[in-house]
Design a protein around this motif. Sequence first.
Motif, PDB file in Angstrom:
ATOM      1  N   UNK A 123       0.866  -1.183   0.000  1.00  0.00           N
ATOM      2  CA  UNK A 123       0.000   0.000   0.000  1.00  0.00           C
ATOM      3  C   UNK A 123       0.898   1.227   0.000  1.00  0.00           C
ATOM      4  N   UNK A 124       0.755   2.088  -0.999  1.00  0.00           N
ATOM      5  CA  UNK A 124       1.628   3.262  -1.073  1.00  0.00           C
ATOM      6  C   UNK A 124       0.960   4.493  -0.500  1.00  0.00           C
ATOM      7  N   UNK A 125       1.799   5.427  -0.061  1.00  0.00           N
ATOM      8  CA  UNK A 125       1.336   6.695   0.489  1.00  0.00           C
ATOM      9  C   UNK A 125       2.541   7.409   1.083  1.00  0.00           C
ATOM     10  N   UNK A 126       2.294   8.237   2.096  1.00  0.00           N
ATOM     11  CA  UNK A 126       3.421   8.970   2.696  1.00  0.00           C
ATOM     12  C   UNK A 126       4.463   7.978   3.218  1.00  0.00           C
ATOM     13  N   UNK A 127       4.034   6.991   3.980  1.00  0.00           N
ATOM     14  CA  UNK A 127       4.842   5.802   4.279  1.00  0.00           C
ATOM     15  C   UNK A 127       4.140   4.631   3.596  1.00  0.00           C
ATOM     16  N   UNK A 128       4.920   3.709   3.022  1.00  0.00           N
ATOM     17  CA  UNK A 128       4.294   2.530   2.406  1.00  0.00           C
ATOM     18  C   UNK A 128       4.139   1.435   3.450  1.00  0.00           C
ATOM     19  N   UNK A 129       3.152   0.578   3.265  1.00  0.00           N
ATOM     20  CA  UNK A 129       2.949  -0.584   4.124  1.00  0.00           C
ATOM     21  C   UNK A 129       2.941  -1.824   3.235  1.00  0.00           C
ATOM     22  N   UNK A 130       3.837  -2.755   3.531  1.00  0.00           N
ATOM     23  CA  UNK A 130       3.933  -3.993   2.746  1.00  0.00           C
ATOM     24  C   UNK A 130       3.642  -5.159   3.678  1.00  0.00           C
ATOM     25  N   UNK A 131       2.737  -6.045   3.256  1.00  0.00           N
ATOM     26  CA  UNK A 131       2.369  -7.158   4.134  1.00  0.00           C
ATOM     27  C   UNK A 131       2.171  -8.444   3.342  1.00  0.00           C
ATOM     28  N   UNK A 189       5.911  -1.523 -11.704  1.00  0.00           N
ATOM     29  CA  UNK A 189       6.808  -2.122 -12.695  1.00  0.00           C
ATOM     30  C   UNK A 189       8.130  -2.544 -12.083  1.00  0.00           C
ATOM     31  N   UNK A 190       8.629  -1.728 -11.161  1.00  0.00           N
ATOM     32  CA  UNK A 190       9.876  -2.066 -10.472  1.00  0.00           C
ATOM     33  C   UNK A 190       9.651  -3.241  -9.508  1.00  0.00           C
ATOM     34  N   UNK A 191       8.496  -3.296  -8.879  1.00  0.00           N
ATOM     35  CA  UNK A 191       8.180  -4.454  -8.020  1.00  0.00           C
ATOM     36  C   UNK A 191       8.202  -5.739  -8.846  1.00  0.00           C
ATOM     37  N   UNK A 192       7.731  -5.666 -10.095  1.00  0.00           N
ATOM     38  CA  UNK A 192       7.775  -6.858 -10.957  1.00  0.00           C
ATOM     39  C   UNK A 192       9.212  -7.248 -11.279  1.00  0.00           C
ATOM     40  N   UNK A 193      10.070  -6.258 -11.508  1.00  0.00           N
ATOM     41  CA  UNK A 193      11.504  -6.567 -11.722  1.00  0.00           C
ATOM     42  C   UNK A 193      12.047  -7.323 -10.506  1.00  0.00           C
ATOM     43  N   UNK A 194      11.751  -6.821  -9.315  1.00  0.00           N
ATOM     44  CA  UNK A 194      12.254  -7.492  -8.105  1.00  0.00           C
ATOM     45  C   UNK A 194      11.592  -8.854  -7.884  1.00  0.00           C
ATOM     46  N   UNK A 195      10.327  -8.990  -8.313  1.00  0.00           N
ATOM     47  CA  UNK A 195       9.642 -10.279  -8.135  1.00  0.00           C
ATOM     48  C   UNK A 195      10.268 -11.378  -8.986  1.00  0.00           C
ATOM     49  N   UNK A 196      11.032 -10.982  -9.994  1.00  0.00           N
ATOM     50  CA  UNK A 196      11.722 -11.986 -10.826  1.00  0.00           C
ATOM     51  C   UNK A 196      12.894 -12.626 -10.089  1.00  0.00           C
ATOM     52  N   UNK A 197      13.375 -11.972  -9.010  1.00  0.00           N
ATOM     53  CA  UNK A 197      14.567 -12.506  -8.333  1.00  0.00           C
ATOM     54  C   UNK A 197      14.334 -12.804  -6.849  1.00  0.00           C
ATOM     55  N   UNK A 198      13.182 -12.420  -6.296  1.00  0.00           N
ATOM     56  CA  UNK A 198      12.989 -12.545  -4.841  1.00  0.00           C
ATOM     57  C   UNK A 198      11.553 -12.950  -4.528  1.00  0.00           C
ATOM     58  N   UNK A 199      11.331 -13.440  -3.301  1.00  0.00           N
ATOM     59  CA  UNK A 199       9.976 -13.773  -2.873  1.00  0.00           C
ATOM     60  C   UNK A 199       9.126 -12.499  -2.835  1.00  0.00           C
ATOM     61  N   UNK A 224       9.086  -5.023  -0.697  1.00  0.00           N
ATOM     62  CA  UNK A 224       9.827  -4.125   0.202  1.00  0.00           C
ATOM     63  C   UNK A 224      11.014  -3.515  -0.533  1.00  0.00           C
ATOM     64  N   UNK A 225      11.722  -4.310  -1.323  1.00  0.00           N
ATOM     65  CA  UNK A 225      12.876  -3.789  -2.063  1.00  0.00           C
ATOM     66  C   UNK A 225      12.448  -2.655  -2.993  1.00  0.00           C
ATOM     67  N   UNK A 226      11.327  -2.850  -3.696  1.00  0.00           N
ATOM     68  CA  UNK A 226      10.848  -1.811  -4.608  1.00  0.00           C
ATOM     69  C   UNK A 226      10.474  -0.540  -3.839  1.00  0.00           C
ATOM     70  N   UNK A 227       9.732  -0.694  -2.735  1.00  0.00           N
ATOM     71  CA  UNK A 227       9.320   0.483  -1.960  1.00  0.00           C
ATOM     72  C   UNK A 227      10.522   1.180  -1.328  1.00  0.00           C
ATOM     73  N   UNK A 228      11.470   0.399  -0.823  1.00  0.00           N
ATOM     74  CA  UNK A 228      12.658   0.998  -0.201  1.00  0.00           C
ATOM     75  C   UNK A 228      13.521   1.698  -1.251  1.00  0.00           C
ATOM     76  N   UNK A 229      13.635   1.085  -2.425  1.00  0.00           N
ATOM     77  CA  UNK A 229      14.399   1.718  -3.511  1.00  0.00           C
ATOM     78  C   UNK A 229      13.742   3.054  -3.883  1.00  0.00           C
ATOM     79  N   UNK A 230      12.392   3.054  -3.977  1.00  0.00           N
ATOM     80  CA  UNK A 230      11.680   4.287  -4.315  1.00  0.00           C
ATOM     81  C   UNK A 230      11.820   5.345  -3.220  1.00  0.00           C
ATOM     82  N   UNK A 231      11.690   4.917  -1.966  1.00  0.00           N
ATOM     83  CA  UNK A 231      11.779   5.890  -0.868  1.00  0.00           C
ATOM     84  C   UNK A 231      13.169   6.508  -0.805  1.00  0.00           C
ATOM     85  N   UNK A 232      14.196   5.668  -0.905  1.00  0.00           N
ATOM     86  CA  UNK A 232      15.565   6.186  -0.835  1.00  0.00           C
ATOM     87  C   UNK A 232      15.853   7.114  -2.012  1.00  0.00           C
ATOM     88  N   UNK A 233      15.379   6.745  -3.196  1.00  0.00           N
ATOM     89  CA  UNK A 233      15.597   7.595  -4.370  1.00  0.00           C
ATOM     90  C   UNK A 233      14.805   8.900  -4.259  1.00  0.00           C
TER      91      UNK A 233
END
Length: 286
Positions: free
Chosen positions: A184-192, A219-229, A235-244
């Motif tokens: 779930x995206x927003x000011x802070x994202x929540x991934x569950x 789209x970036x979450x799909x890239x990460x889904x190709x290599x990770x659970x 989380x990787x996609x959201x963290x990459x977006x937040x840091x960027x």
Amino acid sequence: MTADSALDLDALRSRVARAVDDVRASAPLAPAITNAITMDFVANAQLAVGGSAAMVYLPEEAVALAQAGGAFYVNMGALLPTHRESIPAAARACRDLGRPWVLDPVGIGIGGLRGAVLDELAACGPAIVRANASEVIALAQAWGAADAVAGTGRVRGVDSADAVDDAARAAAALARRTDGAVAVSGEDDLVTDGRVAVRVAGGSPLMARVTGFGCSLGGVAAVYAAVADPLTAAVAASAHYAAAGTAAEARAAGPASFKVAFIDALFNLTAAEIAANPLTIEEVRS
Ligand SMILES: Nc1ncnc2c1ncn2[C@@H]1O[C@H](COP(=O)(O)OP(=O)(O)O)[C@@H](O)[C@H]1O
Ligand SMILES: Cc1ncsc1CCOP(=O)(O)O
Ligand SMILES: [Mg+2]
């Protein structure tokens, strides 16, 4: 979470860093059916994080790319008649191949076609649902995953009318229903995944002032889904977006220069910097 629990924060950060490295090492193809408004941003974000992009409209081509890709991305932002066939065909192909796919149900509730398509997708188990709070609440209701939810689930066009916290219960119920992850995206994202909930802070308010940040995050979450659970990938996609987003805000004069700086930051951040983005993890109480 306790130090010896299956998924503590240090373990999650390690998984995120590994996913970033694995994407950059293997350039996974994450094909997409996505909307024409933000297609360019989606493809460029997928390339900037180290993945490979290919967009199609037609059912036969969608099935071919579901076979060729490491994970598939379906974004329902602006539907055309061909999507009535191509989106269910792609999702069914992914299900039959055991290929992860990511769903962004943009604008769920507008018109009748989206509902008809989503009815068919309910049996195809997306690895990740990525959406804003109102879209998550509406999808949980549509797929019978949540009987009592906070928030309205009313999407104002393609923007959320609800806060991320209002979608927390619906997201967990939806994740249990799909046996995947919900972001779930927003000011802070929540991934569950329905068992744990990860909060991803950081980012910038400017991310809501440019169209396509949510679509390209999917789209970036799909890239990460190709290599990770699914949970790690989301989380990787959201963290990459937040840091960027945090890095780009420091360089930007407004929304347009922010988007340019953001794509540069997706490309330039190290795996360690992405994994160090503010995260918290808690167990979901059902
Ligand atoms: N106020 C904000 N502060 C920090 N990040 C934000 C903010 N608003 C949106 N984002 C980020 O922008 C991206 C897209 O989220 P959002 O705007 O909720 O999606 P959508 O465009 O699908 O409605 C996510 O990475 C989210 O974390
Ligand atoms: C403006 C718009 N209209 C239909 S799809 C779309 C793009 C929405 O993109 P995002 O949800 O990523 O801001
Ligand atoms: Mg969106």
